[in-house]
Design a protein around this motif. Structure first.
Motif, PDB file in Angstrom:
ATOM      1  N   SER A  53       0.834  -1.213   0.000  1.00 37.58           N
ATOM      2  CA  SER A  53       0.000   0.000   0.000  1.00 37.58           C
ATOM      3  C   SER A  53       0.867   1.260   0.000  1.00 37.58           C
ATOM      4  O   SER A  53       0.690   2.160  -0.825  1.00 37.58           O
ATOM      5  CB  SER A  53      -0.912   0.030   1.234  1.00 37.58           C
ATOM      6  OG  SER A  53      -1.768  -1.060   1.250  1.00 37.58           O
ATOM      7  N   VAL A  54       1.821   1.295   0.934  1.00 41.00           N
ATOM      8  CA  VAL A  54       2.668   2.493   1.101  1.00 41.00           C
ATOM      9  C   VAL A  54       3.650   2.638  -0.056  1.00 41.00           C
ATOM     10  O   VAL A  54       3.757   3.708  -0.673  1.00 41.00           O
ATOM     11  CB  VAL A  54       3.432   2.435   2.454  1.00 41.00           C
ATOM     12  CG1 VAL A  54       4.408   3.589   2.569  1.00 41.00           C
ATOM     13  CG2 VAL A  54       2.453   2.434   3.629  1.00 41.00           C
ATOM     14  N   SER A  56       3.750   1.263  -3.109  1.00 42.67           N
ATOM     15  CA  SER A  56       3.201   1.468  -4.459  1.00 42.67           C
ATOM     16  C   SER A  56       2.754   2.918  -4.636  1.00 42.67           C
ATOM     17  O   SER A  56       2.910   3.507  -5.715  1.00 42.67           O
ATOM     18  CB  SER A  56       2.051   0.504  -4.750  1.00 42.67           C
ATOM     19  OG  SER A  56       1.052   0.615  -3.773  1.00 42.67           O
ATOM     20  N   TYR A  57       2.234   3.535  -3.547  1.00 42.23           N
ATOM     21  CA  TYR A  57       1.853   4.958  -3.603  1.00 42.23           C
ATOM     22  C   TYR A  57       3.098   5.821  -3.820  1.00 42.23           C
ATOM     23  O   TYR A  57       3.090   6.743  -4.657  1.00 42.23           O
ATOM     24  CB  TYR A  57       1.142   5.371  -2.313  1.00 42.23           C
ATOM     25  CG  TYR A  57       0.787   6.843  -2.276  1.00 42.23           C
ATOM     26  CD1 TYR A  57      -0.319   7.320  -2.979  1.00 42.23           C
ATOM     27  CD2 TYR A  57       1.587   7.745  -1.575  1.00 42.23           C
ATOM     28  CE1 TYR A  57      -0.628   8.675  -2.976  1.00 42.23           C
ATOM     29  CE2 TYR A  57       1.280   9.108  -1.560  1.00 42.23           C
ATOM     30  CZ  TYR A  57       0.171   9.572  -2.261  1.00 42.23           C
ATOM     31  OH  TYR A  57      -0.121  10.914  -2.266  1.00 42.23           O
ATOM     32  N   SER A  61       3.231   7.989  -7.153  1.00 39.57           N
ATOM     33  CA  SER A  61       3.007   9.430  -6.930  1.00 39.57           C
ATOM     34  C   SER A  61       4.298  10.243  -6.868  1.00 39.57           C
ATOM     35  O   SER A  61       4.345  11.382  -7.335  1.00 39.57           O
ATOM     36  CB  SER A  61       2.214   9.647  -5.644  1.00 39.57           C
ATOM     37  OG  SER A  61       0.956   9.038  -5.747  1.00 39.57           O
ATOM     38  N   TRP A  62       5.351   9.672  -6.290  1.00 39.52           N
ATOM     39  CA  TRP A  62       6.606  10.420  -6.123  1.00 39.52           C
ATOM     40  C   TRP A  62       7.678  10.051  -7.148  1.00 39.52           C
ATOM     41  O   TRP A  62       8.275  10.916  -7.748  1.00 39.52           O
ATOM     42  CB  TRP A  62       7.168  10.223  -4.705  1.00 39.52           C
ATOM     43  CG  TRP A  62       6.297  10.757  -3.615  1.00 39.52           C
ATOM     44  CD1 TRP A  62       5.103  11.430  -3.768  1.00 39.52           C
ATOM     45  CD2 TRP A  62       6.522  10.665  -2.202  1.00 39.52           C
ATOM     46  NE1 TRP A  62       4.566  11.755  -2.538  1.00 39.52           N
ATOM     47  CE2 TRP A  62       5.421  11.306  -1.558  1.00 39.52           C
ATOM     48  CE3 TRP A  62       7.529  10.126  -1.415  1.00 39.52           C
ATOM     49  CZ2 TRP A  62       5.321  11.405  -0.175  1.00 39.52           C
ATOM     50  CZ3 TRP A  62       7.433  10.217  -0.032  1.00 39.52           C
ATOM     51  CH2 TRP A  62       6.337  10.854   0.579  1.00 39.52           C
ATOM     52  N   LEU A  68      -0.095   7.744 -12.935  1.00 34.44           N
ATOM     53  CA  LEU A  68      -1.201   7.558 -11.999  1.00 34.44           C
ATOM     54  C   LEU A  68      -2.514   7.409 -12.763  1.00 34.44           C
ATOM     55  O   LEU A  68      -2.846   8.225 -13.619  1.00 34.44           O
ATOM     56  CB  LEU A  68      -1.284   8.757 -11.043  1.00 34.44           C
ATOM     57  CG  LEU A  68      -2.441   8.743 -10.043  1.00 34.44           C
ATOM     58  CD1 LEU A  68      -2.305   7.582  -9.056  1.00 34.44           C
ATOM     59  CD2 LEU A  68      -2.525  10.066  -9.295  1.00 34.44           C
ATOM     60  N   THR A  70      -6.656   6.961 -12.139  1.00 37.85           N
ATOM     61  CA  THR A  70      -7.642   7.172 -11.074  1.00 37.85           C
ATOM     62  C   THR A  70      -8.801   6.185 -11.205  1.00 37.85           C
ATOM     63  O   THR A  70      -9.093   5.691 -12.296  1.00 37.85           O
ATOM     64  CB  THR A  70      -8.204   8.610 -11.118  1.00 37.85           C
ATOM     65  OG1 THR A  70      -8.719   8.858 -12.435  1.00 37.85           O
ATOM     66  CG2 THR A  70      -7.125   9.627 -10.805  1.00 37.85           C
ATOM     67  N   ASN A 191      -0.812   0.285 -10.610  1.00 36.32           N
ATOM     68  CA  ASN A 191      -1.972   1.026 -10.110  1.00 36.32           C
ATOM     69  C   ASN A 191      -2.994   0.086  -9.474  1.00 36.32           C
ATOM     70  O   ASN A 191      -3.579   0.408  -8.447  1.00 36.32           O
ATOM     71  CB  ASN A 191      -2.625   1.814 -11.255  1.00 36.32           C
ATOM     72  CG  ASN A 191      -1.956   3.146 -11.500  1.00 36.32           C
ATOM     73  OD1 ASN A 191      -2.294   4.150 -10.897  1.00 36.32           O
ATOM     74  ND2 ASN A 191      -0.966   3.152 -12.387  1.00 36.32           N
ATOM     75  N   MET A 194      -1.817  -0.728  -6.103  1.00 38.43           N
ATOM     76  CA  MET A 194      -1.957   0.414  -5.197  1.00 38.43           C
ATOM     77  C   MET A 194      -3.382   0.517  -4.644  1.00 38.43           C
ATOM     78  O   MET A 194      -3.585   0.900  -3.488  1.00 38.43           O
ATOM     79  CB  MET A 194      -1.593   1.709  -5.931  1.00 38.43           C
ATOM     80  CG  MET A 194      -1.626   2.939  -5.040  1.00 38.43           C
ATOM     81  SD  MET A 194      -1.076   4.441  -5.874  1.00 38.43           S
ATOM     82  CE  MET A 194      -2.479   4.789  -6.934  1.00 38.43           C
ATOM     83  N   TYR A 195      -4.372   0.137  -5.470  1.00 32.43           N
ATOM     84  CA  TYR A 195      -5.770   0.182  -5.007  1.00 32.43           C
ATOM     85  C   TYR A 195      -6.200  -1.102  -4.309  1.00 32.43           C
ATOM     86  O   TYR A 195      -7.038  -1.065  -3.402  1.00 32.43           O
ATOM     87  CB  TYR A 195      -6.701   0.473  -6.195  1.00 32.43           C
ATOM     88  CG  TYR A 195      -6.515   1.857  -6.768  1.00 32.43           C
ATOM     89  CD1 TYR A 195      -6.691   2.984  -5.967  1.00 32.43           C
ATOM     90  CD2 TYR A 195      -6.154   2.059  -8.101  1.00 32.43           C
ATOM     91  CE1 TYR A 195      -6.518   4.268  -6.480  1.00 32.43           C
ATOM     92  CE2 TYR A 195      -5.979   3.328  -8.628  1.00 32.43           C
ATOM     93  CZ  TYR A 195      -6.160   4.435  -7.815  1.00 32.43           C
ATOM     94  OH  TYR A 195      -5.981   5.701  -8.309  1.00 32.43           O
ATOM     95  N   TYR A 241       6.863  -6.402  -1.894  1.00 35.43           N
ATOM     96  CA  TYR A 241       6.523  -5.318  -2.827  1.00 35.43           C
ATOM     97  C   TYR A 241       7.451  -5.333  -4.041  1.00 35.43           C
ATOM     98  O   TYR A 241       7.006  -5.134  -5.173  1.00 35.43           O
ATOM     99  CB  TYR A 241       6.601  -3.948  -2.141  1.00 35.43           C
ATOM    100  CG  TYR A 241       6.450  -2.837  -3.148  1.00 35.43           C
ATOM    101  CD1 TYR A 241       5.221  -2.614  -3.763  1.00 35.43           C
ATOM    102  CD2 TYR A 241       7.545  -2.072  -3.540  1.00 35.43           C
ATOM    103  CE1 TYR A 241       5.075  -1.635  -4.729  1.00 35.43           C
ATOM    104  CE2 TYR A 241       7.401  -1.094  -4.512  1.00 35.43           C
ATOM    105  CZ  TYR A 241       6.167  -0.880  -5.107  1.00 35.43           C
ATOM    106  OH  TYR A 241       6.023   0.071  -6.081  1.00 35.43           O
TER     107      TYR A 241
END
Length: 308
Positions: A53-54, A56-57, A61-62, A68, A70, A191, A194-195, A241
């Motif tokens: 979760s952490v 993959s974000y 994102s960074w 990304l 949605t 993605n 991540m979800y 991960y």
């Protein structure tokens, strides 16, 4: 067009990293759940999903590893949540099986994924493969039956969990193709992870608290006595991960077919390494059965490629 040497080296490095993380997380799971005595597979899976979760974000994102994407609607979110639950069940089942089965036999059963994928694809979409493709599944299943009969460390509950995990993995693949089939809903694997991972955490947290009584307190107490367990869990979760990240990157820089071929070889490498490390007893019948399964998977991959 000639690929530059630096590009080839990068691809080789990616493949080596994918192999290392795949085999590493499998062996470390086995060590923690069986040899170390940390008998909490649901909590271990929870740690994996929290890391996914952490990280993959952070990666999307960074670090911009992938663009990304949605979630566009509530319906799409429900579909992703369903996939997250099945994904979660497959990982938990695989981890539970490692408590009771050696890695070599776990990999032999896991190699039957194409059989379950073909079955679910037919049942859910009525999609028929060429008859030759179905014939190649015979050695896949026969190999596991032979390996089961010749496995000195066979454990019925562990075997059922492993079969369940393999079937869940195949079901997720088929459902993913059905549920996220429209161009607007399609998500790349990073993605989707991540979800899916936070959904898995939401299911796993209450399951771990209820089914693995006082697991958090026990883990804290273990960490006070031996801080190594904390570092092993953190490293194991990061490695879980890395498996997903390198899987995505190898597919991106090579092809899905290359990944499939490398995956067939990875199982055999994992078997050899696990036998050398854990010294679990193996029989000639068991190894012949596993070899037949791998041979069947290779034939299946070839038949699928030719039918396209």
């Amino acid at each position: 067009m000639k690929v530059p040497a630096s590009g080839r080296l990068f691809t080789i490095g990616l493949i080596a990293c994918w192999y290392s993380s795949n085999i590493g997380v499998l062996l470390l799971n086995k060590y923690l759940l069986s040899n170390y005595g940390f008998r909490y597979p649901i909590f271990l899976t929870l740690c994996h999903m929290m890391a996914c979760s952490v990280l993959s974000y952070v990666a999307i994102s960074w670090l911009k590893v992938a663009p990304l994407q949605t979630v566009r609607s509530r319906v799409q979110f429900v579909k992703i949540s369903s996939l997250g639950l099945i994904f979660c069940l497959s990982v938990v089942g695989g981890n539970i099986s490692l408590r009771y089965l050696p890695v070599s036999f776990n990999q032999a059963v896991g190699a039957t994924t194409p059989f379950f994928t073909a079955v679910f694809a037919y049942l859910m979409t009525l999609k028929r493969e060429a008859w030759l493709t179905y014939i190649t599944l015979i050695p896949v299943v026969a190999g596991v039956m032979i390996a089961s009969g010749g496995e000195p460390s066979f454990h019925l509950f562990g075997f059922i969990m492993c079969i369940g995990a393999t079937a869940a993995r195949a079901l997720k693949t088929v459902l993913q193709g059905i549920l996220l089939s429209s161009e607007a809903e399609k998500l790349n694997s990073m993605n989707l992870l991540m979800y899916m991972a936070p959904v898995a955490v939401a299911f796993l947290l209450p399951a771990a608290i209820i089914m693995e009584e006082d697991v958090i307190g026990i883990t804290i107490a273990l960490a006070r006595d031996d801080s190594r367990i904390l570092w092993l869990l953190i490293f194991n979760s990061a490695l879980a991960y890395l498996v997903n990240l390198t899987n995505f990157l190898v597919t991106k820089h090579t092809s899905a077919l290359t990944l499939q071929v490398l995956g067939n070889a990875k199982g055999a490498v994992a078997v050899v390494i696990s036998i050398l490390i854990f010294r679990n007893p193996v029989s000639v019948t068991g190894m012949l059965g596993y070899s037949l399964t791998v041979f069947g998977v290779i034939l299946y991959s070839e038949a699928k490629k030719r039918s396209k």
